[in-house]
Design an enzyme around this catalytic site. Structure first.
Site, PDB file in Angstrom:
ATOM      1  N   ASP A   1     -45.709  21.509 -34.893  1.00 34.33           N
ATOM      2  CA  ASP A   1     -45.072  21.650 -33.567  1.00 34.33           C
ATOM      3  C   ASP A   1     -46.194  20.189 -32.597  1.00 34.33           C
ATOM      4  O   ASP A   1     -47.488  19.081 -32.985  1.00 34.33           O
ATOM      5  CB  ASP A   1     -45.713  22.138 -32.449  1.00 34.33           C
TER       6      ASP A   1
ATOM      7  N   ASN B   1     -50.675  36.098 -30.036  1.00 39.90           N
ATOM      8  CA  ASN B   1     -49.895  37.278 -29.651  1.00 39.90           C
ATOM      9  C   ASN B   1     -48.679  37.264 -30.442  1.00 39.90           C
ATOM     10  O   ASN B   1     -47.627  37.206 -30.322  1.00 39.90           O
ATOM     11  CB  ASN B   1     -49.275  36.377 -28.492  1.00 39.90           C
TER      12      ASN B   1
ATOM     13  N   HIS C   1     -47.326  34.883 -31.808  1.00 39.10           N
ATOM     14  CA  HIS C   1     -46.809  33.315 -32.852  1.00 39.10           C
ATOM     15  C   HIS C   1     -46.674  32.900 -33.471  1.00 39.10           C
ATOM     16  O   HIS C   1     -47.253  32.555 -34.291  1.00 39.10           O
ATOM     17  CB  HIS C   1     -46.944  32.200 -31.048  1.00 39.10           C
TER      18      HIS C   1
ATOM     19  N   GLU D   1     -42.652  31.445 -29.019  1.00 40.61           N
ATOM     20  CA  GLU D   1     -43.008  32.221 -28.358  1.00 40.61           C
ATOM     21  C   GLU D   1     -42.785  33.847 -28.608  1.00 40.61           C
ATOM     22  O   GLU D   1     -41.513  33.685 -28.666  1.00 40.61           O
ATOM     23  CB  GLU D   1     -43.934  31.632 -27.081  1.00 40.61           C
TER      24      GLU D   1
HETATM   25  C1  F6R Z   1     -50.020  25.154 -34.696  1.00 34.82           C
HETATM   26  C2  F6R Z   1     -49.562  26.499 -34.675  1.00 34.82           C
HETATM   27  C3  F6R Z   1     -50.249  27.329 -33.905  1.00 34.82           C
HETATM   28  C4  F6R Z   1     -51.452  27.851 -34.377  1.00 34.82           C
HETATM   29  C5  F6R Z   1     -51.905  28.810 -33.484  1.00 34.82           C
HETATM   30  C6  F6R Z   1     -52.841  29.823 -34.222  1.00 34.82           C
HETATM   31  O1  F6R Z   1     -49.591  24.055 -35.447  1.00 34.82           O
HETATM   32  O2  F6R Z   1     -48.402  26.171 -34.876  1.00 34.82           O
HETATM   33  O3  F6R Z   1     -48.829  28.432 -34.462  1.00 34.82           O
HETATM   34  O4  F6R Z   1     -51.259  27.997 -35.467  1.00 34.82           O
HETATM   35  O5  F6R Z   1     -51.433  29.476 -32.293  1.00 34.82           O
HETATM   36  O6  F6R Z   1     -53.645  28.589 -33.624  1.00 34.82           O
HETATM   37  P1  F6R Z   1     -55.454  28.356 -34.303  1.00 34.82           P
HETATM   38  O7  F6R Z   1     -55.624  28.307 -35.380  1.00 34.82           O
HETATM   39  O8  F6R Z   1     -56.182  27.989 -32.850  1.00 34.82           O
HETATM   40  O9  F6R Z   1     -55.995  30.208 -34.194  1.00 34.82           O
END
Ligand code: F6R
Length: 256
Positions: free
Chosen positions: A67, A136, A138, A143
Site C-alpha cells: 500500500d 482493528n 485490517h 479497513e
Molecule cells: C502496512 C500495512 C498495515 C500494517 C498494520 C500494522 O503496509 O499494510 O496493514 O501492517 O497497520 O502496522 P504496525 O506494524 O505499524 O503495527
C-alpha cells in the site's frame, strides 16, 4: 494454518528472517510482497544484516508493496516508498526496476491500480506476502467493511487507523485520508502468507483473526481460508487466544 508463538519480538523477527532467507536462497528470483509499519522492521534489519554477511543475494528478487498513502510523493518521509528505501532497499543489492509500490501521486488512480495488478500477474504472482495486522483487524489498508474479494484500489482510512498512525505524522490531522491498497482478493492470491503480530495492542485483533468467524468487518479473518498462511505471534499478541495453537503445530510447509 500454521501458528507459531514466540516469547518476544526479537525471536519472532528471527523466525521471520529464517523463512524469508530460506525462500530467497531456494528461489533467487522469488517475488516478495512487503508490508510497512513497525512490525516488519526487525525482519528488514535482519535481511540487511544477512545481505552484509554475504548470505543473501537480492539481485533477482522482485518486490511488491501492499500500500501507499494518496497524496504523498515518494520523497515524503512518511511515504511508504521512502520507508522501504530507508529501512531495506537502499541497504541491499535489489534492482530498483524490480521494486514496485503503488504511487499515491498519480492522476488516474483506477488506471494505476489496474496497472499494479497487471504487474503482479506479469511477475508470475507473489510467492510470499509479508503482512502485519492493524489493531482493528485490517490487512494492508483494507479497513473494516472491505470486500473480501477486493482488488487494488483506493480506500478511505478509518479513524482508528489514522489514530494508530498519528505517531508517525505528529498528529492525527496530518495522516492522509486515503490510501491505495492491494485488495483482499489480491493478497489471497499470494502463494504463501507470512503474517507477523507483536504486542498487546494486537491481541484482540489476533484473536478475532484466528478464532473468530470470517467477516468483512475484520479483514484479517480471511487468512483462515488461505492454504498456506503462516502466522508468527509474540506472547503479548497471542495473549487473548483461547485455543492453544501449539497443540496443532505442524511442520512448516515447504517452498513450492
Ligand atoms: C502496512 C500495512 C498495515 C500494517 C498494520 C500494522 O503496509 O499494510 O496493514 O501492517 O497497520 O502496522 P504496525 O506494524 O505499524 O503495527
Amino acid at each position: 494454518m500454521l501458528v507459531e508463538i514466540f516469547p518476544d519480538y526479537e525471536t519472532l523477527s528471527e523466525r521471520a528472517y529464517e523463512i524469508v532467507a530460506t525462500l530467497i536462497r531456494r528461489k533467487p528470483n522469488c517475488v516478495l510482497g512487503f508490508a510497512t509499519g513497525s512490525t516488519p522492521l526487525g525482519l528488514y534489519r535482519r535481511l540487511v544484516e544477512g545481505y552484509r554477511r554475504g548470505e543473501l543475494d537480492f539481485s533477482k528478487v522482485v518486490t511488491f508493496n501492499l500500500d501507499e498513502y494518496v497524496g504523498l510523493p515518494p520523497s515524503h518521509p512518511q511515504s511508504y516508498h521512502h520507508f522501504m528505501w530507508e529501512n531495506l532497499f537502499q541497504h541491499i543489492n535489489i534492482n530498483p526496476s524490480n521494486v514496485h509500490l503503488p504511487n499515491g501521486m498519480v492522476d488516474d488512480i483506477e488506471v494505476h491500480c489496474d496497472w499494479y495488478e497487471e504487474q503482479i500477474r506479469r511477475a508470475g504472482g507473489i510467492d510470499l506476502q509479508i503482512l502485519g495486522i492493524g489493531p482493528n483487524g485490517h490487512l494492508a489498508f483494507n479497513e473494516p467493511g472491505s470486500s473480501l474479494g477486493s482488488r487494488t484500489r483506493i480506500k478511505t482510512l478509518s479513524q482508528a487507523t489514522r489514530r494508530a498512525n498519528a505517531r508517525f505524522f505528529g498528529s492525527e490531522e496530518a495522516v492522509p485520508r486515503h490510501a491505495i491498497t492491494m485488495g483482499i482478493g489480491t493478497i489471497m492470491e499470494a502463494r504463501r502468507l507470512l503474517l507477523l503480530a507483536s504486542g498487546r495492542a494486537k491481541a484482540r485483533a489476533v484473536r478475532a483473526m484466528l478464532e473468530g468467524p470470517i467477516s468483512a468487518m475484520v479483514s484479517a479473518t480471511i487468512v483462515q481460508l488461505h492454504r498456506y498462511a503462516h502466522v508468527l505471534l509474540d506472547a503479548e499478541a497471542a495473549s487473548e487466544l483461547a485455543y492453544n495453537h501449539h497443540d496443532g503445530i505442524s511442520e512448516p510447509f515447504d517452498v513450492h
